[in-house]
Design a protein around this motif. Structure first.
Motif, short mmCIF file in Angstrom:
data_model
loop_
_atom_site.label_atom_id
_atom_site.label_comp_id
_atom_site.label_asym_id
_atom_site.label_seq_id
_atom_site.Cartn_x
_atom_site.Cartn_y
_atom_site.Cartn_z
N THR A 1 43.19 34.27 47.85
CA THR A 1 43.44 33.78 46.50
C THR A 1 43.76 32.29 46.59
O THR A 1 44.55 31.87 47.43
CB THR A 1 44.61 34.53 45.84
OG1 THR A 1 44.27 35.91 45.72
CG2 THR A 1 44.90 33.96 44.45
N ASP B 1 45.05 29.26 44.15
CA ASP B 1 45.65 28.94 42.86
C ASP B 1 45.59 27.45 42.60
O ASP B 1 46.04 26.65 43.41
CB ASP B 1 47.12 29.39 42.82
CG ASP B 1 47.26 30.90 42.92
OD1 ASP B 1 46.35 31.59 42.45
OD2 ASP B 1 48.29 31.36 43.44
N THR C 1 39.30 34.74 45.08
CA THR C 1 39.78 34.67 43.70
C THR C 1 40.41 33.31 43.44
O THR C 1 41.32 32.88 44.16
CB THR C 1 40.82 35.77 43.41
OG1 THR C 1 40.21 37.05 43.58
CG2 THR C 1 41.34 35.67 41.99
N ARG D 1 41.68 33.48 35.75
CA ARG D 1 41.16 34.02 37.00
C ARG D 1 39.64 34.13 36.99
O ARG D 1 39.01 34.38 35.96
CB ARG D 1 41.75 35.42 37.26
CG ARG D 1 43.25 35.42 37.38
CD ARG D 1 43.78 36.85 37.52
NE ARG D 1 43.41 37.44 38.79
CZ ARG D 1 44.16 37.37 39.90
NH1 ARG D 1 45.31 36.72 39.88
NH2 ARG D 1 43.77 37.96 41.01
N ARG E 1 43.60 35.02 31.88
CA ARG E 1 44.63 34.89 32.92
C ARG E 1 44.35 33.71 33.85
O ARG E 1 45.08 33.50 34.82
CB ARG E 1 44.72 36.17 33.73
CG ARG E 1 45.11 37.41 32.94
CD ARG E 1 45.18 38.62 33.85
NE ARG E 1 43.88 38.87 34.46
CZ ARG E 1 43.70 39.62 35.56
NH1 ARG E 1 44.76 40.14 36.18
NH2 ARG E 1 42.48 39.82 36.04
N VAL F 1 42.62 31.13 40.70
CA VAL F 1 43.54 31.27 39.57
C VAL F 1 43.86 29.87 39.08
O VAL F 1 44.53 29.10 39.77
CB VAL F 1 44.83 32.00 39.97
CG1 VAL F 1 45.73 32.18 38.74
CG2 VAL F 1 44.53 33.34 40.61
N THR G 1 36.74 31.01 33.92
CA THR G 1 38.00 31.74 34.07
C THR G 1 38.37 32.48 32.79
O THR G 1 38.12 32.02 31.68
CB THR G 1 39.14 30.80 34.46
OG1 THR G 1 39.25 29.74 33.49
CG2 THR G 1 38.89 30.18 35.83
N THR H 1 36.84 35.78 40.11
CA THR H 1 36.71 36.31 41.46
C THR H 1 35.25 36.33 41.89
O THR H 1 34.38 36.79 41.15
CB THR H 1 37.28 37.74 41.54
OG1 THR H 1 38.69 37.70 41.26
CG2 THR H 1 37.09 38.34 42.92
#
Length: 267
Positions: free
Chosen positions: A259, A261, A114, A166, A164, A116, A161, A168
């Protein structure tokens, strides 16, 4: 794309390159000042972006932490070479395991990755929608689709994205090929209202050696044999790869999750 030249001094990082934030600028925006500049180690590339810390290390069956896992908020990560295997597929999908030309699904230990994305603002990272993320990697035996004299489109895909910030991807843990440590490529391109890219950032993600040892001991990875380059021996990893090292949770039996970020202030 060529690799960016590297800084020899990790504190010599206050130069802004193009529209990308320098590490010092990102830390200043987040109110960290100079206190965090020596944390995280590694060599910073000149082409950098501000990045939030990924998922915490540890967890059930998990291991590995990024090179700057002790830094709160946003820090800076290095850009890395695109390599010879990028293909502009425009293949929008979250599960990239299936080859759409044959229907075959790439075998291997499942990996859920994921991203972010955020915009670095004063004191915070704000979710950033509308960033096109491309991911491409080799399969369990070190083969890329669409190149090396072969066809197909397995283990390639892109997403934009959401609100949010995001996106995945469902994939498999990568295998290896001669001369490189285990890695996944990614490219980030913010899109304008018309769907046109307004900037570009390209880099690579790496994996903890102890996790790779466990995964590659299983079929189908074991057919390839022991990899011949570890992270510390990889020339690309040595230029800041410890800052792009994924923190994984899970196991070879159940699969892994990670994840990543990213605070992206381009475009």
């Amino acid at each position: 794309m060529n690799a960016h030249p590297q800084h020899d001094d990790p504190d010599n990082d206050d130069e802004t390159v193009g529209t990308l934030l320098s590490r010092r600028t990102a830390l200043r925006l987040l109110g960290l000042g100079g206190a965090g500049l020596a944390v995280g180690g590694g060599v910073l590339a000149q082409g950098t972006l501000a990045q939030r810390r990924g998922s915490p290390p540890g967890g059930a069956g998990g291991t590995g932490a990024s090179g700057a896992a002790s830094l709160p908020g946003c820090v800076v990560r290095p850009a890395m070479t695109e390599g010879p295997y990028f293909v502009e597929e425009e293949l929008r999908r979250s599960d990239i395991r299936r080859d759409t030309t044959t229907g075959q699904v790439s075998a291997g230990v499942p990996l859920t990755l994921t991203f972010v994305t955020s915009r670095v603002a004063v004191g915070a990272c704000q979710p950033r929608a509308g960033v096109l993320i491309d991911v491409w990697q080799c399969d369990a035996l070190g083969v890329y689709s669409g190149v090396q004299g072969g066809g197909g489109d397995f283990l390639r895909g892109s997403q934009v994205t959401d609100a949010r910030g995001r996106a995945t991807f469902t994939t498999v843990y990568p295998g290896w090929y001669p001369g490189r440590a285990v890695h996944i490529h990614f490219k980030l391109r913010p899109l304008n209202a018309g769907g046109q890219a307004t900037g570009e950032f390209t880099s690579q993600l790496f994996f903890p050696e102890e996790v790779t040892d466990r995964v590659h001991a299983r079929a189908p990875y074991s057919r390839k044999g022991r990899r011949n380059v570890l992270n510390a021996e990889d020339g690309i990893y040595r230029n800041g790869g410890n800052q792009l090292l994924l923190s994984l949770t899970g196991s070879p039996e159940q699969g892994y999750k990670a994840t990543f970020d990213v605070g992206l202030n381009i475009g």
